[in-house]
Design a protein around this motif. Structure first.
Motif, PDB file in Angstrom:
ATOM      1  N   ARG A 364       0.842  -1.214   0.000  1.00 40.03           N
ATOM      2  CA  ARG A 364       0.000   0.000   0.000  1.00 40.03           C
ATOM      3  C   ARG A 364       0.871   1.255   0.000  1.00 40.03           C
ATOM      4  NH1 ARG A 364      -2.270  -2.748   4.265  1.00 40.03           N
ATOM      5  NH2 ARG A 364      -1.984  -1.056   5.765  1.00 40.03           N
ATOM      6  N   ARG A 365       1.944   1.208   0.763  1.00 36.83           N
ATOM      7  CA  ARG A 365       2.841   2.366   0.852  1.00 36.83           C
ATOM      8  C   ARG A 365       3.491   2.654  -0.495  1.00 36.83           C
ATOM      9  NH1 ARG A 365       6.451   0.594   4.809  1.00 36.83           N
ATOM     10  NH2 ARG A 365       7.752  -0.294   3.179  1.00 36.83           N
ATOM     11  N   GLU A 366       4.065   1.621  -1.117  1.00 37.87           N
ATOM     12  CA  GLU A 366       4.715   1.807  -2.409  1.00 37.87           C
ATOM     13  C   GLU A 366       3.723   2.277  -3.471  1.00 37.87           C
ATOM     14  OE1 GLU A 366       7.918   1.584  -3.306  1.00 37.87           O
ATOM     15  OE2 GLU A 366       8.553   1.118  -1.267  1.00 37.87           O
ATOM     16  N   THR A 367       2.489   1.774  -3.394  1.00 39.73           N
ATOM     17  CA  THR A 367       1.477   2.166  -4.370  1.00 39.73           C
ATOM     18  C   THR A 367       1.110   3.638  -4.224  1.00 39.73           C
ATOM     19  OG1 THR A 367       0.580  -0.091  -4.303  1.00 39.73           O
ATOM     20  CG2 THR A 367      -0.794   1.607  -5.310  1.00 39.73           C
ATOM     21  N   CYS A 368       0.928   4.084  -2.987  1.00 40.19           N
ATOM     22  CA  CYS A 368       0.632   5.507  -2.758  1.00 40.19           C
ATOM     23  C   CYS A 368       1.777   6.382  -3.234  1.00 40.19           C
ATOM     24  CB  CYS A 368       0.360   5.756  -1.267  1.00 40.19           C
ATOM     25  SG  CYS A 368      -1.190   5.082  -0.661  1.00 40.19           S
ATOM     26  N   TRP A 369       3.011   5.930  -2.995  1.00 42.09           N
ATOM     27  CA  TRP A 369       4.184   6.689  -3.451  1.00 42.09           C
ATOM     28  C   TRP A 369       4.191   6.802  -4.965  1.00 42.09           C
ATOM     29  CZ3 TRP A 369       8.551   4.913  -6.262  1.00 42.09           C
ATOM     30  CH2 TRP A 369       9.603   5.840  -6.343  1.00 42.09           C
TER      31      TRP A 369
END
Length: 516
Positions: A364-369
């Motif tokens: 989720r973090r990498e996707t938001c980034w």
């Protein structure tokens, strides 16, 4: 017309504060995920076991015993090689092995070196320190340097490779004796088995620490590995070389690009051609570092035609593969408008919603980034995100319900939209509940998120000046919701950035009376 309400402004305002978002295409590595580092010992051990469990065909072994030797020596070595292949050695044999390694008789020497290699090739408890304490490292290096019998060179290099799989201090014993130069030279050996043995050694040493990695890079370790990959005749060779070359391209601080630039197109080809998840994972982690750079690097990635394959890999079941794949794509969309548009045209956004809903926080973090880098682009690129109702709704949900680091990253994704989106996109964001989400975030205690939200609100209000002229609907809405009152309260916040963002809004839209 600006509202005539009066708000007190606290502190020494810096009215002409420089733009904090001057470089909005962010390359934040706060959460740089490096899975292999924490499990290095287990991974290196597994690599050693995989190597030691390989069977080299008898015909290939014969080629390492040159016909230039006397015939009786050739036959004795061949016979002994067959016998030793089947024999198990333990530490109880160490004193006998030590004696034979220092023998001037080539048959005895072959027995000792082969026995030592097999003794070191165990799952756990390999006597690495005992080998070092017996001063065998310089002896093994001497055997390799003499290059008298290729079979002895292979066995000595293999034994040293296992020593290099130990602790950093144990690996240092090889470095101190010139082992790096030796192994890089062996990468170009005419004997495939010796060259591939050097591949293992280079991978072990480079994976130990970035200092060793850089030593290998400075003596030219990359290009010979590339040559082996390009001429590989089997999948195992590609697998091992990809792992070794990957270790030369990974880690913090990142290696100087001039040493590893030739590896970039090689990894792209590996990702396109290979299907082994382990090979793909090693290649993608290396690419995640190599693609973090200027637009010329990103264009190399695009020109290789690897992007469609990367997007397909986002559906892979392996977390260790999806994370670096996302990182690569996130890097590429930091490029210019044409480069980012190319990635979007390959269908990246079709994968985003599923990834935003992934159970693993890292995904989720990498996707938001990645989204934040897209919304830092052109207005057309912002529109593709904002006008995808499912993605927008999910981002709003993450901003209000997820853990702090995900809240922060998803907020960046939306905040960038307020700076780079069209006025109609801003209107759509407000219609979908942007102010409610921002109000919620301003009630929190994460100063980084607050700062981003306040900057985004200022962006929205400035758009309102353009759209509504005499009566800024956005400002009126924020007043009615109590957000402006909250902004006034936040002037007393201990964080200077939060205070300054509040001051900017209140000074711009209200008649302010400073209390100073």
């Amino acid at each position: 017309m600006q509202s005539q309400n009066q708000f007190a402004l606290f502190g020494n305002a810096q009215v002409n504060e420089p733009e904090q978002n001057s470089e909005i295409k962010k390359k934040r590595d706060d959460f740089a995920t490096e899975i292999r580092s924490k499990d290095r010992n287990a991974i290196i051990n597994n690599k050693r076991l995989a190597q030691n469990n390989q069977n080299t065909s008898f015909q290939e072994q014969l080629s390492l015993i040159p016909q230039t030797l006397p015939f009786d020596i050739q036959q004795a070595l061949k016979t002994q090689q067959e016998v030793l292949t089947k024999r198990t050695f333990t530490f109880e044999d160490f004193s006998d092995i030590l004696q034979k390694i220092y023998s001037t008789d080539v048959i005895q020497l072959h027995y000792g070196v082969t026995g030592l290699r097999k003794m070191l090739s165990v799952e756990s408890g390999a006597p690495i320190q005992q080998v070092i304490d017996a001063n065998l490292v310089p002896k093994l290096i001497e055997i390799i340097q003499k290059e008298q019998i290729p079979q002895l060179v292979l066995e000595a290099a293999w034994a040293l490779t296992n020593v290099a799989s130990g602790t950093t201090q144990q690996t240092q014993s090889i470095i101190d004796k010139g082992g790096i130069y030796l192994f890089v030279k062996l990468l170009s050996s005419q004997y495939r088995d010796i060259a591939e043995q050097a591949v293992w050694a280079i991978g072990n040493i480079a994976g130990d620490c970035t200092q060793y990695r850089d030593l290998i890079l400075r003596v030219g370790g990359v290009d010979p590995l590339i040559t082996i990959i390009q001429n590989a005749q089997n999948k195992n060779t590609i697998k091992h070389c990809t792992w070794s070359l990957s270790n030369l391209c990974r880690g913090k601080p990142i290696p100087e690009f001039k040493y590893v630039k030739n590896a970039l197109p090689v990894f792209c080809k590996v990702i396109i051609d290979e299907t082994d998840p382990e090979v793909l994972t090693d290649a993608c982690w290396a690419m995640s570092y190599l693609s973090d750079g200027d637009n010329s690097r990103l264009q190399t990635v695009i020109d290789s035609q690897v992007v469609p394959t990367l997007i397909k890999l986002l559906d892979h079941s392996s977390l260790q593969l999806v994370i670096p794949t996302l990182r690569i794509l996130g890097n590429v969309v930091t490029g210019d408008e044409q480069q980012t548009t190319y990635v979007l045209n390959q269908g990246l956004l079709n994968k985003i919603l599923k990834l935003l809903s992934h159970e693993k926080k890292a995904i989720r973090r990498e996707t938001c980034w990645t989204i934040s880098n897209i919304t830092a682009g052109s207005s057309n690129q912002v529109s593709q995100v904002v006008r995808d109702g499912a993605i927008l709704e999910k981002l709003f949900t993450l901003m209000t319900t997820d853990v702090e680091e995900i809240v922060r990253e998803s907020t960046w994704a939306i905040a960038n939209s307020t700076k780079n989106g069209s006025n109609s996109d801003i209107q759509l964001l407000v219609q979908k509940g942007l102010f409610n989400v921002f109000k919620h975030l301003l009630e929190g205690d994460d100063t980084q998120t607050m700062t981003v939200v306040l900057e985004a609100l200022f962006n929205v209000l400035k758009r309102g000046d353009q759209d509504f002229q005499d009566d800024n609907y956005y400002l009126t809405n924020l007043e009615q919701m109590g957000v402006i009152r909250r902004i006034e309260e936040l002037q007393k916040h201990h964080n200077q950035n939060v205070y300054q963002k509040c001051f900017n809004i209140l000074e711009q839209y209200y008649e302010a009376e400073s209390e100073l």
